[in-house]
Design a protein around this motif. Sequence first.
Motif, PDB file in Angstrom:
ATOM      1  N   LYS A 183     -31.925 -34.706  70.620  1.00 10.23           N
ATOM      2  CA  LYS A 183     -32.520 -33.858  71.480  1.00 10.23           C
ATOM      3  C   LYS A 183     -33.292 -34.407  72.308  1.00 10.23           C
ATOM      4  O   LYS A 183     -33.157 -34.186  73.576  1.00 10.23           O
ATOM      5  N   GLN A 184     -34.019 -35.478  71.917  1.00  6.53           N
ATOM      6  CA  GLN A 184     -35.052 -36.287  72.715  1.00  6.53           C
ATOM      7  C   GLN A 184     -34.097 -36.960  73.742  1.00  6.53           C
ATOM      8  O   GLN A 184     -34.376 -37.184  75.021  1.00  6.53           O
ATOM      9  N   GLN A 185     -33.079 -37.568  73.374  1.00  5.29           N
ATOM     10  CA  GLN A 185     -32.192 -38.346  74.229  1.00  5.29           C
ATOM     11  C   GLN A 185     -31.465 -37.786  75.098  1.00  5.29           C
ATOM     12  O   GLN A 185     -31.522 -37.919  76.369  1.00  5.29           O
ATOM     13  N   GLU A 237     -26.182 -26.568  66.749  1.00  6.58           N
ATOM     14  CA  GLU A 237     -26.450 -25.460  66.000  1.00  6.58           C
ATOM     15  C   GLU A 237     -24.835 -25.340  65.262  1.00  6.58           C
ATOM     16  O   GLU A 237     -24.632 -25.099  64.184  1.00  6.58           O
ATOM     17  N   GLU A 238     -23.745 -25.164  66.394  1.00 13.93           N
ATOM     18  CA  GLU A 238     -22.529 -24.814  66.039  1.00 13.93           C
ATOM     19  C   GLU A 238     -22.085 -26.153  65.094  1.00 13.93           C
ATOM     20  O   GLU A 238     -21.354 -25.786  64.111  1.00 13.93           O
ATOM     21  N   ILE A 239     -22.481 -27.246  65.375  1.00 16.25           N
ATOM     22  CA  ILE A 239     -21.956 -28.482  64.767  1.00 16.25           C
ATOM     23  C   ILE A 239     -22.686 -28.260  63.402  1.00 16.25           C
ATOM     24  O   ILE A 239     -21.964 -28.578  62.313  1.00 16.25           O
ATOM     25  N   LEU A 259     -29.806 -28.114  78.162  1.00 13.84           N
ATOM     26  CA  LEU A 259     -30.659 -28.196  76.858  1.00 13.84           C
ATOM     27  C   LEU A 259     -29.889 -27.060  76.047  1.00 13.84           C
ATOM     28  O   LEU A 259     -30.153 -27.022  74.980  1.00 13.84           O
ATOM     29  N   SER A 260     -29.931 -25.896  76.816  1.00 15.19           N
ATOM     30  CA  SER A 260     -29.588 -24.727  75.706  1.00 15.19           C
ATOM     31  C   SER A 260     -28.265 -25.009  75.318  1.00 15.19           C
ATOM     32  O   SER A 260     -27.871 -24.530  74.138  1.00 15.19           O
ATOM     33  N   THR A 261     -27.253 -25.328  76.202  1.00 15.60           N
ATOM     34  CA  THR A 261     -25.794 -25.610  75.852  1.00 15.60           C
ATOM     35  C   THR A 261     -25.874 -26.792  74.704  1.00 15.60           C
ATOM     36  O   THR A 261     -25.119 -26.483  73.543  1.00 15.60           O
ATOM     37  N   GLU A 275     -33.579 -25.396  86.156  1.00 11.17           N
ATOM     38  CA  GLU A 275     -32.539 -24.322  85.479  1.00 11.17           C
ATOM     39  C   GLU A 275     -31.385 -25.004  84.976  1.00 11.17           C
ATOM     40  O   GLU A 275     -30.901 -24.825  83.873  1.00 11.17           O
ATOM     41  N   MET A 276     -30.889 -25.857  85.809  1.00 13.25           N
ATOM     42  CA  MET A 276     -29.768 -26.722  85.086  1.00 13.25           C
ATOM     43  C   MET A 276     -30.093 -27.590  83.832  1.00 13.25           C
ATOM     44  O   MET A 276     -29.444 -27.659  83.029  1.00 13.25           O
ATOM     45  N   SER A 277     -31.306 -28.010  84.036  1.00 11.62           N
ATOM     46  CA  SER A 277     -31.842 -29.025  82.755  1.00 11.62           C
ATOM     47  C   SER A 277     -31.943 -27.846  81.638  1.00 11.62           C
ATOM     48  O   SER A 277     -31.670 -28.415  80.484  1.00 11.62           O
ATOM     49  N   ARG A 278     -32.402 -26.754  81.747  1.00 13.03           N
ATOM     50  CA  ARG A 278     -32.606 -25.764  80.818  1.00 13.03           C
ATOM     51  C   ARG A 278     -31.414 -25.050  80.206  1.00 13.03           C
ATOM     52  O   ARG A 278     -30.981 -25.180  78.910  1.00 13.03           O
ATOM     53  N   SER A 279     -30.334 -25.141  81.111  1.00 12.49           N
ATOM     54  CA  SER A 279     -29.022 -24.802  80.702  1.00 12.49           C
ATOM     55  C   SER A 279     -28.336 -25.651  79.871  1.00 12.49           C
ATOM     56  O   SER A 279     -27.834 -25.504  78.975  1.00 12.49           O
TER      57      SER A 279
END
Length: 163
Positions: free
Chosen positions: A6-8, A43-45, A35-37, A29-33
């Motif tokens: 996540k940090q990377q 989580e899926e992994i 990061l959330s993706t 917004e792109m950064s948050r998007s």
Amino acid sequence: MIQAQKQQAWEQNSGSLSFNGSLSKEEEEMSRSALSTFRAKEEEIEKKKLEVREKVQVQLGRVEEETKRLATIREELEALADPMRKEVAQVRKKIDSVNRELKPLGQSCQKKEKEYKDALEAYNEKNKEKVQLISKLMELVSESERLRMKKLEELSKNIDSMH
């Protein structure tokens, strides 16, 4: 490990910072998007890893059960084969023992059979000789009686002629 990833990802996304260190709303917004993706993918992994781990554990449990079942079957087969082998070996030993006892008995039987045949043959020969001797005796006795009767008749005639 997840934290490091996540940090990377955050560092990669933060490369779009402007020179003054602030992000535009669009970039933020792109950064948050992103990061959330990224988090959703993580989580899926993790979820998939857990599912696979559970399936592996289930399979290992089945394999363990099957291994135990096969071990039990093998033990039953070995236990089944052992008494049969022992019984077969005992019967074979008894057969060998009886064969050892039969051999001298068979030889004794053959010897006695030969003795019996020889004795029977000797008996039959003596019996035949006896029959021949009796026959000869009967002939002699018959001949003797005939001769004596003849002699008696002659004597009787002689006596009658004297009178």
